[in-house]
Scaffold this motif. Structure first.
Motif, PDB file in Angstrom:
ATOM      1  N   ASP A 154     -26.018  15.997   2.438  1.00 42.90           N
ATOM      2  CA  ASP A 154     -24.180  16.098   3.309  1.00 42.90           C
ATOM      3  C   ASP A 154     -23.781  16.304   2.197  1.00 42.90           C
ATOM      4  OD1 ASP A 154     -25.074  14.914   5.406  1.00 42.90           O
ATOM      5  OD2 ASP A 154     -25.186  12.442   4.853  1.00 42.90           O
ATOM      6  N   LEU A 155     -23.280  16.050   0.983  1.00 44.27           N
ATOM      7  CA  LEU A 155     -23.015  15.800  -0.249  1.00 44.27           C
ATOM      8  C   LEU A 155     -23.005  17.730  -0.190  1.00 44.27           C
ATOM      9  CD1 LEU A 155     -21.033  15.637  -2.534  1.00 44.27           C
ATOM     10  CD2 LEU A 155     -22.583  15.332  -3.959  1.00 44.27           C
ATOM     11  N   THR A 156     -24.086  18.516  -0.765  1.00 44.55           N
ATOM     12  CA  THR A 156     -24.229  20.308  -0.715  1.00 44.55           C
ATOM     13  C   THR A 156     -23.547  20.432   0.444  1.00 44.55           C
ATOM     14  OG1 THR A 156     -26.600  19.598  -1.917  1.00 44.55           O
ATOM     15  CG2 THR A 156     -25.965  21.597  -0.874  1.00 44.55           C
ATOM     16  N   PRO A 161     -21.751  17.953  18.633  1.00 43.47           N
ATOM     17  CA  PRO A 161     -22.189  17.736  19.240  1.00 43.47           C
ATOM     18  C   PRO A 161     -22.254  15.814  18.426  1.00 43.47           C
ATOM     19  CG  PRO A 161     -23.721  18.878  17.691  1.00 43.47           C
ATOM     20  CD  PRO A 161     -22.440  18.967  18.066  1.00 43.47           C
ATOM     21  N   GLU A 162     -23.017  14.977  19.388  1.00 38.47           N
ATOM     22  CA  GLU A 162     -22.615  13.712  18.851  1.00 38.47           C
ATOM     23  C   GLU A 162     -24.338  13.738  18.289  1.00 38.47           C
ATOM     24  OE1 GLU A 162     -20.820  11.062  20.067  1.00 38.47           O
ATOM     25  OE2 GLU A 162     -20.076  12.626  21.467  1.00 38.47           O
ATOM     26  N   ASN A 163     -24.328  12.803  17.020  1.00 42.97           N
ATOM     27  CA  ASN A 163     -25.461  12.082  16.094  1.00 42.97           C
ATOM     28  C   ASN A 163     -25.216  13.012  15.218  1.00 42.97           C
ATOM     29  OD1 ASN A 163     -25.728  10.118  17.454  1.00 42.97           O
ATOM     30  ND2 ASN A 163     -26.418  10.606  19.481  1.00 42.97           N
ATOM     31  N   VAL A 164     -24.571  13.968  14.607  1.00 41.75           N
ATOM     32  CA  VAL A 164     -24.639  14.956  13.253  1.00 41.75           C
ATOM     33  C   VAL A 164     -24.574  14.419  12.227  1.00 41.75           C
ATOM     34  CG1 VAL A 164     -23.443  16.911  14.909  1.00 41.75           C
ATOM     35  CG2 VAL A 164     -22.472  15.349  13.410  1.00 41.75           C
ATOM     36  N   PRO A 165     -25.371  14.133  11.177  1.00 41.14           N
ATOM     37  CA  PRO A 165     -25.337  13.911   9.411  1.00 41.14           C
ATOM     38  C   PRO A 165     -23.664  13.886   9.495  1.00 41.14           C
ATOM     39  CG  PRO A 165     -26.699  16.285   9.355  1.00 41.14           C
ATOM     40  CD  PRO A 165     -25.896  16.122  10.691  1.00 41.14           C
ATOM     41  N   VAL A 166     -23.502  13.292   7.803  1.00 36.36           N
ATOM     42  CA  VAL A 166     -21.982  13.926   8.018  1.00 36.36           C
ATOM     43  C   VAL A 166     -21.478  14.891   7.550  1.00 36.36           C
ATOM     44  CG1 VAL A 166     -20.408  12.460   6.031  1.00 36.36           C
ATOM     45  CG2 VAL A 166     -22.433  10.954   7.251  1.00 36.36           C
ATOM     46  N   GLY A 167     -22.289  15.497   6.898  1.00 35.47           N
ATOM     47  CA  GLY A 167     -22.341  17.081   6.004  1.00 35.47           C
ATOM     48  C   GLY A 167     -21.538  17.786   7.254  1.00 35.47           C
ATOM     49  N   ARG A 168     -22.379  18.123   8.359  1.00 41.40           N
ATOM     50  CA  ARG A 168     -21.730  18.292   9.268  1.00 41.40           C
ATOM     51  C   ARG A 168     -21.085  17.594  10.222  1.00 41.40           C
ATOM     52  NH1 ARG A 168     -23.961  21.348  13.735  1.00 41.40           N
ATOM     53  NH2 ARG A 168     -22.224  22.452  15.153  1.00 41.40           N
ATOM     54  N   LEU A 169     -20.841  16.620   9.996  1.00 42.48           N
ATOM     55  CA  LEU A 169     -19.096  16.061  10.837  1.00 42.48           C
ATOM     56  C   LEU A 169     -17.857  16.096  10.012  1.00 42.48           C
ATOM     57  CD1 LEU A 169     -17.502  14.059  12.008  1.00 42.48           C
ATOM     58  CD2 LEU A 169     -18.776  12.623  10.519  1.00 42.48           C
ATOM     59  N   VAL A 170     -17.882  16.195   8.637  1.00 40.47           N
ATOM     60  CA  VAL A 170     -17.309  16.578   7.826  1.00 40.47           C
ATOM     61  C   VAL A 170     -16.922  18.389   7.580  1.00 40.47           C
ATOM     62  CG1 VAL A 170     -16.288  16.935   5.111  1.00 40.47           C
ATOM     63  CG2 VAL A 170     -17.344  14.498   6.146  1.00 40.47           C
ATOM     64  N   ALA A 171     -17.852  19.174   8.290  1.00 43.48           N
ATOM     65  CA  ALA A 171     -17.907  20.055   8.254  1.00 43.48           C
ATOM     66  C   ALA A 171     -16.565  20.746   9.149  1.00 43.48           C
ATOM     67  CB  ALA A 171     -18.974  21.155   7.915  1.00 43.48           C
ATOM     68  N   THR A 218     -20.351  22.939   0.246  1.00 42.15           N
ATOM     69  CA  THR A 218     -20.812  24.785   1.131  1.00 42.15           C
ATOM     70  C   THR A 218     -19.404  24.953   1.741  1.00 42.15           C
ATOM     71  OG1 THR A 218     -23.556  24.498   0.724  1.00 42.15           O
ATOM     72  CG2 THR A 218     -22.084  26.464   2.581  1.00 42.15           C
ATOM     73  N   ALA A 219     -19.138  23.992   3.111  1.00 42.90           N
ATOM     74  CA  ALA A 219     -17.994  24.536   3.718  1.00 42.90           C
ATOM     75  C   ALA A 219     -16.708  24.421   2.947  1.00 42.90           C
ATOM     76  CB  ALA A 219     -17.781  23.044   5.136  1.00 42.90           C
ATOM     77  N   LEU A 220     -16.562  22.993   2.095  1.00 40.98           N
ATOM     78  CA  LEU A 220     -15.128  24.218   1.407  1.00 40.98           C
ATOM     79  C   LEU A 220     -15.389  24.891   0.237  1.00 40.98           C
ATOM     80  CD1 LEU A 220     -15.091  20.490  -0.262  1.00 40.98           C
ATOM     81  CD2 LEU A 220     -13.942  21.038   1.869  1.00 40.98           C
ATOM     82  N   ASP A 221     -16.298  25.981   0.638  1.00 39.74           N
ATOM     83  CA  ASP A 221     -16.544  27.006  -0.334  1.00 39.74           C
ATOM     84  C   ASP A 221     -15.600  27.835   0.428  1.00 39.74           C
ATOM     85  OD1 ASP A 221     -17.514  25.865  -3.007  1.00 39.74           O
ATOM     86  OD2 ASP A 221     -19.905  26.628  -2.764  1.00 39.74           O
ATOM     87  N   GLU A 222     -16.195  28.123   1.869  1.00 40.14           N
ATOM     88  CA  GLU A 222     -16.092  28.537   2.404  1.00 40.14           C
ATOM     89  C   GLU A 222     -14.887  27.902   3.622  1.00 40.14           C
ATOM     90  OE1 GLU A 222     -20.606  28.815   5.218  1.00 40.14           O
ATOM     91  OE2 GLU A 222     -19.213  27.457   6.266  1.00 40.14           O
ATOM     92  N   TRP A 223     -14.602  26.882   3.169  1.00 40.52           N
ATOM     93  CA  TRP A 223     -12.566  27.255   3.623  1.00 40.52           C
ATOM     94  C   TRP A 223     -12.091  27.863   2.214  1.00 40.52           C
ATOM     95  CZ3 TRP A 223      -9.200  23.770   0.874  1.00 40.52           C
ATOM     96  CH2 TRP A 223      -8.437  23.293   2.110  1.00 40.52           C
ATOM     97  N   LEU A 224     -11.850  27.695   0.800  1.00 44.71           N
ATOM     98  CA  LEU A 224     -11.459  28.179  -0.114  1.00 44.71           C
ATOM     99  C   LEU A 224     -10.856  29.894  -0.074  1.00 44.71           C
ATOM    100  CD1 LEU A 224     -12.692  26.445  -2.750  1.00 44.71           C
ATOM    101  CD2 LEU A 224     -10.743  26.536  -2.551  1.00 44.71           C
ATOM    102  N   GLN A 225     -12.663  30.133   1.077  1.00 42.60           N
ATOM    103  CA  GLN A 225     -12.273  31.443   1.794  1.00 42.60           C
ATOM    104  C   GLN A 225     -11.055  31.895   2.420  1.00 42.60           C
ATOM    105  OE1 GLN A 225     -15.575  33.297   2.077  1.00 42.60           O
ATOM    106  NE2 GLN A 225     -16.980  32.680   0.947  1.00 42.60           N
ATOM    107  N   VAL A 226     -10.843  30.815   3.321  1.00 41.80           N
ATOM    108  CA  VAL A 226      -9.972  30.810   3.878  1.00 41.80           C
ATOM    109  C   VAL A 226      -8.269  30.848   3.281  1.00 41.80           C
ATOM    110  CG1 VAL A 226      -8.710  29.962   5.843  1.00 41.80           C
ATOM    111  CG2 VAL A 226     -11.339  29.889   6.103  1.00 41.80           C
TER     112      VAL A 226
END
Length: 176
Positions: free
Chosen positions: A51-53, A105-115, A57-65
């Motif tokens: 999840d942390l990873t 979708p329902e029941n996603v891991p926390v990493g996907r939820l935060v992304a 990854t999502a934050l790296d993409e967000w910084l590009q935005v």
């Protein structure tokens, strides 16, 4: 009525996690909990190293935005994040606390939820407040990120401290 977590809170969570990166799964869980963004779901799941990873990854993409050189590039990068992390919106009452929208979708891991929260929240922030409402601090020597939530849409600094330091620097530069 159920308040939707997508929006300013999710953008501020992204700023928080970029400014002070979470170094452990436990720290990520704590930061999500502190933000209040879907904290119940984070509490129900064990946050893992994966999840942390995923969040990094999502934050790296967000910084590009954030760092996009122009509006169209920002929109293209944001749309790529939305395509990667979100799904068609749907109404849900999964917790029995009121109907609300989900973009995942329902029941996603926390990493996907935060992304998903970060990408959807940022898209709603940019569409609702203005496409230029993310940036890097204008103070010399500071490159911190900010999300402009100001009424006027003219934020240029990450904090009042940086704004004050820059004002003092400009004043001293004008004074003989």
């Amino acid at each position: 009525m159920h308040l939707n977590p997508y929006g300013a809170d999710a953008v501020l969570l992204a700023v928080n996690l970029v400014t002070r990166p979470a170094n452990t799964p436990e720290e990520l869980a704590q930061r999500c909990e502190e933000s209040g963004v879907e904290s119940r779901l984070v509490r129900e799941h064990k946050v893992t190293a994966a999840d942390l990873t995923a969040v990094r990854t999502a934050l790296d993409e967000w910084l590009q935005v954030v760092d996009a050189p122009d509006e169209q590039t920002r929109v293209d990068l944001m749309n790529a994040m939305l395509a990667k992390y979100t799904e068609h919106p749907r109404l849900t009452n999964h917790a029995g606390d009121g109907w609300h929208m989900h973009y995942r979708p329902e029941n996603v891991p926390v990493g996907r939820l935060v992304a998903t929260l970060i990408s959807t929240g940022t898209a709603l922030h940019l569409a609702g407040r203005g496409i230029t409402r993310l940036g890097r601090c204008a103070a010399d020597g500071c490159s911190a990120v900010y999300a402009d939530l100001s009424r006027t849409g003219r934020q240029r600094y990450c904090s009042p401290a940086c704004a004050n330091r820059d004002a003092v620097r400009r004043h001293r530069a004008r004074t003989p």
